[in-house]
Write a protein that holds these residues in place. Sequence first.
Motif, PDB file in Angstrom:
ATOM      1  N   ASN A 118      41.102  46.735  47.839  1.00 19.53           N
ATOM      2  CA  ASN A 118      42.378  47.461  47.930  1.00 19.53           C
ATOM      3  C   ASN A 118      43.419  46.930  46.970  1.00 19.53           C
ATOM      4  N   HIS A 119      42.980  46.195  45.969  1.00 14.54           N
ATOM      5  CA  HIS A 119      43.916  45.578  45.028  1.00 14.54           C
ATOM      6  C   HIS A 119      44.289  46.532  43.900  1.00 14.54           C
ATOM      7  N   ASP A 120      45.329  46.150  43.158  1.00 13.29           N
ATOM      8  CA  ASP A 120      45.771  46.935  41.997  1.00 13.29           C
ATOM      9  C   ASP A 120      45.185  46.407  40.693  1.00 13.29           C
ATOM     10  N   ILE A 121      44.758  45.147  40.708  1.00 20.07           N
ATOM     11  CA  ILE A 121      44.192  44.523  39.513  1.00 20.07           C
ATOM     12  C   ILE A 121      43.009  43.663  39.933  1.00 20.07           C
ATOM     13  N   ALA A 122      41.883  43.831  39.250  1.00 26.12           N
ATOM     14  CA  ALA A 122      40.732  42.944  39.421  1.00 26.12           C
ATOM     15  C   ALA A 122      40.515  42.221  38.096  1.00 26.12           C
ATOM     16  N   MET A 123      40.543  40.898  38.137  1.00 20.90           N
ATOM     17  CA  MET A 123      40.426  40.074  36.936  1.00 20.90           C
ATOM     18  C   MET A 123      39.152  39.240  37.008  1.00 20.90           C
ATOM     19  N   ALA A 124      38.454  39.123  35.892  1.00 22.89           N
ATOM     20  CA  ALA A 124      37.219  38.339  35.850  1.00 22.89           C
ATOM     21  C   ALA A 124      37.523  36.848  35.939  1.00 22.89           C
ATOM     22  N   HIS A 125      36.640  36.132  36.658  1.00 26.03           N
ATOM     23  CA  HIS A 125      36.716  34.674  36.763  1.00 26.03           C
ATOM     24  C   HIS A 125      35.306  34.128  36.571  1.00 26.03           C
ATOM     25  N   ASP A 126      35.140  33.167  35.662  1.00 25.72           N
ATOM     26  CA  ASP A 126      33.791  32.694  35.318  1.00 25.72           C
ATOM     27  C   ASP A 126      33.328  31.504  36.159  1.00 25.72           C
ATOM     28  N   GLY A 127      34.091  31.186  37.207  1.00 23.07           N
ATOM     29  CA  GLY A 127      33.748  30.047  38.050  1.00 23.07           C
ATOM     30  C   GLY A 127      34.551  28.814  37.717  1.00 23.07           C
ATOM     31  N   GLU A 128      35.073  28.753  36.485  1.00 25.11           N
ATOM     32  CA  GLU A 128      35.943  27.644  36.075  1.00 25.11           C
ATOM     33  C   GLU A 128      37.340  28.124  35.755  1.00 25.11           C
ATOM     34  N   ARG A 129      37.424  29.293  35.136  1.00 26.92           N
ATOM     35  CA  ARG A 129      38.760  29.786  34.799  1.00 26.92           C
ATOM     36  C   ARG A 129      38.793  31.310  34.802  1.00 26.92           C
ATOM     37  N   ALA A 130      40.016  31.816  34.958  1.00 23.65           N
ATOM     38  CA  ALA A 130      40.231  33.259  34.954  1.00 23.65           C
ATOM     39  C   ALA A 130      40.317  33.768  33.522  1.00 23.65           C
ATOM     40  N   HIS A 131      40.025  35.057  33.365  1.00 22.23           N
ATOM     41  CA  HIS A 131      40.090  35.711  32.051  1.00 22.23           C
ATOM     42  C   HIS A 131      40.991  36.936  32.175  1.00 22.23           C
ATOM     43  N   PRO A 132      42.297  36.739  31.982  1.00 23.39           N
ATOM     44  CA  PRO A 132      43.252  37.831  32.210  1.00 23.39           C
ATOM     45  C   PRO A 132      43.048  39.050  31.323  1.00 23.39           C
ATOM     46  N   VAL A 133      42.433  38.884  30.148  1.00 26.43           N
ATOM     47  CA  VAL A 133      42.229  40.054  29.284  1.00 26.43           C
ATOM     48  C   VAL A 133      40.907  40.753  29.572  1.00 26.43           C
TER      49      VAL A 133
END
Length: 195
Positions: A118-133
């Motif tokens: 139900n979110h407005d933004i889903a951002m990838a995370h590689d297990g160590e850090r997020a990837h906002p782009v």
Amino acid sequence: MQAEQMTGLVLAGGQGRRMGGRDKGLEMFADVPLIEHALHRLRPYVNEILINANRSHDEYSGRGARVVADIEGGYQGPLMGIWTGLTLARTPWVVVVPCDSPVLPDDLVPRLAAGLGNHDIAMAHDGERAHPVVALIRRSLVDDLGAALAEGERKIDRWYARHALCEVDFSDCPMGFANLNTEQDKARLERQWTQ
């Protein structure tokens, strides 16, 4: 989420300073321009693709995507590119990827969509850090982003924090988010990827 609901947005509007000022999207990786790797990840899953580019429009055209420059010039960063994409998209959702991450997971888009909830933004995370782009963003946030930019905001993570954000776990494929900022990055990833 169906393809008709999503527009793909490839961010290729930077100055490529660490690549000697060259247009990164047109740099070759495994004998293919970086932009083509990004398009390949998006094509099966989206209704349309936008390439956000501030130069080399002739080189980017003819790739089955709409080429769009930042609405406001001056190389203001990826948040401006995202706003441009949200403004020009014709679907309720926009999936954003950078042009310089050639080995993104093939199932990136369906995994982001599946993790959205139900979110407005889903951002990838590689297990160590997020990837906002690397994110799936509700297009109706466009006016809020325009206002944030007008206030001087240029940090993606600070703008994301204003909204219902979730991180989608890609810890099973962290190498997929490697991005190529320098010639050395490119050579190293090509060696790893072709082994």
